[in-house]
Design a protein around this motif. Structure first.
Motif, PDB file in Angstrom:
ATOM      1  N   LEU A 126      46.936  47.366   3.197  1.00  7.24           N
ATOM      2  CA  LEU A 126      46.103  48.033   2.191  1.00  7.24           C
ATOM      3  C   LEU A 126      45.764  47.077   1.066  1.00  7.24           C
ATOM      4  CD1 LEU A 126      47.676  51.547   1.698  1.00  7.24           C
ATOM      5  CD2 LEU A 126      45.666  50.906   2.982  1.00  7.24           C
ATOM      6  N   ILE A 154      56.729  44.050  -3.101  1.00 11.81           N
ATOM      7  CA  ILE A 154      55.529  44.657  -2.532  1.00 11.81           C
ATOM      8  C   ILE A 154      54.611  45.203  -3.621  1.00 11.81           C
ATOM      9  CG2 ILE A 154      56.709  46.882  -2.077  1.00 11.81           C
ATOM     10  CD1 ILE A 154      53.926  45.359   0.060  1.00 11.81           C
ATOM     11  N   ASP A 155      55.196  45.756  -4.687  1.00 11.17           N
ATOM     12  CA  ASP A 155      54.315  46.292  -5.734  1.00 11.17           C
ATOM     13  C   ASP A 155      53.601  45.159  -6.462  1.00 11.17           C
ATOM     14  OD1 ASP A 155      56.907  45.651  -6.696  1.00 11.17           O
ATOM     15  OD2 ASP A 155      56.402  46.569  -8.609  1.00 11.17           O
ATOM     16  N   LYS A 181      51.540  48.695   3.569  1.00  7.69           N
ATOM     17  CA  LYS A 181      51.075  48.561   2.188  1.00  7.69           C
ATOM     18  C   LYS A 181      50.428  47.196   1.963  1.00  7.69           C
ATOM     19  CE  LYS A 181      55.063  50.354   0.755  1.00  7.69           C
ATOM     20  NZ  LYS A 181      56.133  51.090   0.052  1.00  7.69           N
ATOM     21  N   VAL A 200      50.714  44.231  -4.155  1.00  6.50           N
ATOM     22  CA  VAL A 200      49.619  45.200  -4.237  1.00  6.50           C
ATOM     23  C   VAL A 200      48.824  44.979  -5.522  1.00  6.50           C
ATOM     24  CG1 VAL A 200      49.078  47.661  -4.483  1.00  6.50           C
ATOM     25  CG2 VAL A 200      50.771  46.929  -2.817  1.00  6.50           C
ATOM     26  N   ARG A 201      49.565  44.784  -6.635  1.00  2.00           N
ATOM     27  CA  ARG A 201      48.870  44.596  -7.904  1.00  2.00           C
ATOM     28  C   ARG A 201      48.077  43.280  -7.902  1.00  2.00           C
ATOM     29  NH1 ARG A 201      52.838  44.664 -12.392  1.00  2.00           N
ATOM     30  NH2 ARG A 201      54.169  45.591 -10.814  1.00  2.00           N
ATOM     31  N   TRP A 223      44.914  43.867  -5.548  1.00  2.00           N
ATOM     32  CA  TRP A 223      43.956  44.844  -6.089  1.00  2.00           C
ATOM     33  C   TRP A 223      43.482  44.446  -7.472  1.00  2.00           C
ATOM     34  CZ3 TRP A 223      46.079  50.384  -4.540  1.00  2.00           C
ATOM     35  CH2 TRP A 223      45.987  50.497  -3.154  1.00  2.00           C
TER      36      TRP A 223
END
Lengths: 630, 312
Positions: B142, B286-287, B139, B290-291, B294
């Motif tokens: 990504l 991790i979230d 992740k 990612v935020r 991105w």
């Protein structure tokens, strides 16, 4: 028999034979099919290099239109034919062991052989009418073929959806061909050279394009592939949507975009947008699937994006990359479906949450799957990287020619590649690595007839990556008039970039060898097995409680703000043209239904109104004629 | 084209495996020393990283029950090989001005192989905590890949004529001044350095390794020489990524006179930024990562590339 007819007639006749052989007799129809498929393959190889070869026979006339059975072997169609025959033979061999007693082998082999025959016919056709005939035959065969699946409900639903979507796209193709004939008076592909300038030619192009990209499975006409994947026998998926449909769909798209029509900037941009949206949209859906076959089917959609993107740039190296990607994708995607079929056969399921840790039990399947998975994710030096790299380079060249928006497509393609990797990490993890559930402890490797096709396809992935110059020179360069520069040492030179897969491979192997020596120096004997370390506590006796399923691997991504709504909508099938079309159709039907309320006087009044309209129309025509006569 | 013998030497000694490993390990010493000073400690002597690796090479390897041996042992090796190839490509482009093996896209893809290797290795260990680490590592890839690619192509867009070849990017900078002179490339450089932090899984992005809850996650089951390989690969990445950014944005490496000193300053500066971020930020979830990548970072990267295409 003329040489060109052999690869069409042989499988077609053998398919009929398969249906005639009684169900009880075992082994004969397998032998007949394999011999026919091998014969087809040999015939296809012998055709290769003999271009231009043609076969024309008049079939009679239809009004002004003389229908000719017109086949022509070009450099492009020759290589499509070879690979169709190759996939046919590979999947045929695989199916011998894959099919269980419950399957209807008669129909299965018959449809497989007819699929091969019709596909080769479509690739060889020079007349658009003949192409259309074979094309529609394929749609019909696919319908009955998907229906041979054992899960009857899923199979028939998938078959119906495929049939409706492909049938409608065939209709678009049909109208397009009819319009070509009406406007230009010929349907021979080698005579047509259409400049897309006015509205009419634009429509013709778009109709033909819809036919091509629905077959290939690009968004928004992609939903039949996941639907078919749920119920169809896995070898059917490996043969048709994964391999042959890609080859044919992109073949037609390339023929119309590059040979038949000369298209302008607008159409090119449209193709690039379709490509980029397909790459990202489908791979995001693949990321969160929990059934292996459906997951693979979304990748079968996503990869089409690279091919369409490559062709849409109009840059020779990107077109070459798109066509090379078509070939590579057919190889590894077909292989991936065969792997999924092996898991299904041995473990009894393709549900990701029930699989895991099978690498030791099924080493051949695992290694083959790893090669396919790394290829599709574009890990150098495998074949998927080379073709993606060519598409990227073409996009950068587009940017250097002053198209400022190039980076959006480039980033979409790059990011799609990372998402593909993520999705296949999930596949490798949940299928073969991770923890072995105790239910699967009995699983063994598949029989040799299933191993051989997977091994051959995996080897092709490696060879087409490491010696990418071979397929590029043999198959791709003749089609794109030598756009790709190659060197004797195996390097590829595109002007804007260069890559030597063979040197890269050599160096990586050298690195692995050094690592191995390091191991030897550090005494391999000092290796022992210990219990899994889970933070100092004793592992539980029931090891299944430690099973981390791959299903929830990317829940973080799914729940990310902005994407969560998109996923929710996609699962409600908001973006599915089939559903949208269904809803519109249903709305119309419901409207008409309201008229049927069972009251006689309503019906009578409708009948009277209808009569009135007819009478009025007749009278007005009559009157106009009378006026004209005076 | 280099002869085979030359290629062996390039790969094994200079600028490949041995050289990259030595400089990489020295850099980890800088990392440990600076971290120690930030935390008011003295820190280890310069040879400590070498001693650590040598000691690991002499230890035994423990393979967990149920692990898939081949994948478990082979995956870290592939990462080591890939980072060596990248280092060699960058140095040969800088030293001899020739393209070798491939262009920038090959570099980007080869640089993901160490991460893929760690994911495959961790998955093959059959350890549930390592599985969670593998999922997080993927992740994270990504998350940073999106702004990273945009940042890289911001630099490519500023090169005229546009080219993916490393040597062409260097030539352009030699003739027209470094790309960092453009505001768009400064933004891209900042984005790239942020992504480097995640690529190295340095705090605040050490999420896959999370010592407190996953106990080193992806590295958890590795021991002895194979752990040595993992650590060495990380050290070599710490060396290779700054060299890539210097090549892309900052005029490349010079080897004569003051240029040599300037090159070292550029390198140490980038490394120090990474170390300082590492020492002053707690780990994020991790979230959140990612935020972060991105959201703001990608927006920043897009502003950068739009500025670049507008001619700034």
């Amino acid at each position: 028999m003329p040489q060109l007819l052999v690869p069409i007639v042989v499988p077609a006749v053998a398919g009929g034979l398969c249906l005639l052989i009684p169900r009880r007799v075992r082994g004969v129809r397998e032998a007949v099919s394999l011999i026919a498929l091998a014969w087809t393959l040999v015939a296809a190889f012998r055709l290769f290099g003999q271009w231009p070869l043609s076969y024309v026979k008049d079939w009679g006339t239809l009004g002004d239109l003389t229908i000719q059975f017109d086949l022509m072997l070009t450099q492009f169609s020759a290589f499509i034919v070879v690979f169709v025959a190759l996939f046919g033979f590979g999947v045929g061999l695989y199916s011998i062991s894959w099919l269980s007693r419950e399957h209807d082998g008669r129909r299965f082999y018959a449809f497989m052989l007819w699929t091969v025959a019709a596909s080769i016919g479509a690739a060889l056709a020079n007349s658009l009418v003949i192409l259309l005939l074979f094309w529609e035959a394929l749609t019909a065969i696919l319908y009955v073929y998907v229906n041979t699946g054992l899960k009857k409900l899923d199979a028939s639903e998938g078959a119906a959806k495929s049939f409706v979507m492909l049938g409608l796209s065939d209709a678009a193709l049909f109208i397009g061909v009819a319009m070509i004939w009406a406007r230009f008076g010929t349907v021979s592909m080698d005579e047509l050279s259409i400049f897309v300038g006015d509205g009419m030619t634009t429509w013709i192009y778009i109709l033909l394009m819809v036919g091509a990209i629905t077959k290939a499975g690009a968004m928004p006409f992609h939903t039949w592939i996941p639907a078919a994947a749920k119920g169809a026998p896995t070898p059917v998926m490996a043969l048709l949507p994964a391999a042959i449909d890609k080859l044919l769909g992109i073949y037609l798209l390339a023929r119309i975009s590059l040979d038949l029509f000369s298209v302008g900037q607008g159409i090119m941009l449209l193709l690039m947008i379709i490509g980029a949206v397909t790459i990202i949209g489908a791979v995001l859906m693949a990321l969160v699937q929990h059934d292996l076959k459906v997951l693979l089917s979304y990748h079968a959609v996503s990869q089409v994006g690279y091919m369409i993107l490559g062709i849409g740039t109009g840059i020779p190296i990107a077109i070459a990359g798109g066509l090379f990607h078509m070939l590579n994708n057919a190889i590894y995607k077909s292989g991936l479906f065969l792997s999924a079929g092996s898991l299904e056969k041995q473990a009894g399921t393709t549900e990701i949450k029930n699989l895991g840790g099978l690498a030791r039990a099924m080493p051949v399947t695992f290694i083959a799957t790893a090669v396919f998975a790394l290829s599709i994710s574009g890990v150098p030096p495998l074949n998927g990287f080379v073709s993606k790299w060519m598409v990227y380079s073409g996009l950068v060249e587009l940017g250097s020619r002053g198209v400022a928006s190039y980076w959006i497509f480039l980033v979409a393609a790059f990011f799609g590649s990372a998402l593909t990797l993520a999705s296949f990490v999930k596949v490798l993890y949940s299928g073969f690595l991770g923890q072995l559930p105790s239910k699967l402890s009995h699983v063994r490797e598949v029989p040799w007839a299933m191993q051989v096709p997977m091994i051959v396809l995996a080897l092709l992935c490696v060879v087409f990556g490491v010696y990418a110059v071979f397929p590029l020179e043999r198959f791709i360069n003749p089609v794109v008039h030598g756009a790709v520069g190659t060197s004797a040492s195996g390097g590829i030179e595109l002007g804007i970039g260069s890559f030597s897969p063979s040197i890269a491979t050599g160096l990586i192997l050298l690195g692995l060898a050094v690592g191995f020596l390091l191991f030897l120096a550090a005494k391999m004997s000092k290796m022992r097995t210990g219990r899994v370390f889970i933070g100092g506590t004793r592992p539980p006796t029931n090891l299944d409680s430690m099973h981390v399923s791959g299903t929830g691997f990317y829940n973080t991504i799914r729940e990310t703000r902005g994407l969560s709504g998109l996923f929710a909508n996609a699962e409600q099938r908001v973006f599915d043209v089939y559903e949208i079309g269904g809803r519109i159709g249903n709305g119309i039907v419901q409207g008409i239904r309201m008229l049927h309320n069972g009251v006689l006087s309503t019906y009578l009044s409708w009948a009277v109104i209808g009569l009135g309209v007819v009478v009025f129309a007749l009278l007005s025509t009559l009157l106009r004629q009378l006026v004209n006569m005076q | 084209m280099a002869s085979t013998l030359n290629m062996f030497i390039y790969f094994l000694i200079f600028p490949g495996l041995l050289f990259t490993a030595v400089v990489g390990l020295l850099t980890t010493w800088v990392d440990r020393k600076v971290s120690a000073r930030v935390q008011w400690r003295v820190g280890p002597p310069w040879y400590q990283p070498f001693a650590d690796i040598l000691k690991l090479l002499g230890k035994e390897i423990v393979i967990p029950e149920g692990a898939k041996r081949t994948g478990f042992l082979l995956a870290p090796m592939a990462g080591l090989a890939a980072v060596t190839v990248v280092s060699m490509m960058l140095w040969l482009a800088n030293m001899q001005g020739v393209g070798f093996v491939g262009d920038l896209i090959a570099v980007i893809y080869l640089l993901t192989i160490p991460s893929i290797g760690m994911i495959i290795g961790a998955s093959a260990s059959s350890n549930p905590l390592a599985s969670v680490g593998a999922s997080r590592e993927m992740k994270l890839i990504l998350a940073y890949e999106l702004p990273f690619v945009i940042a890289i192509f911001t630099a490519v867009s500023k090169v005229s004529p546009m080219s993916l070849k490393l040597e062409a990017i260097l030539e352009h900078q030699a003739a027209n001044g470094v790309l960092l002179g453009h505001p768009s490339c400064i933004i891209a450089f900042i984005v790239a350095v942020l992504c480097m932090q995640a690529k190295l899984t340095y705090p605040p992005f050490d999420i896959p390794e999370a010592e407190t809850e996953l106990m080193d996650g992806t590295h958890m089951e590795y021991s002895g020489p194979i752990l040595g390989v993992v650590k060495l690969t990380q050290a070599m990445m710490l060396f290779t990524l700054p060299v890539l950014f210097i090549t892309l944005f900052w005029g490349g490496l010079q080897f004569t006179g003051w240029g040599l000193l300037y090159t070292i300053v550029k390198y140490v500066l980038i490394v120090t930024i990474a170390i300082l971020i590492k020492n002053t930020n707690p780990r994020v979830r991790i979230d959140q990562a990612v935020r972060f990548f991105w959201g703001p970072v990608t927006v920043l990267a897009i502003i950068g590339i739009i500025l670049a295409l507008a001619g700034l």
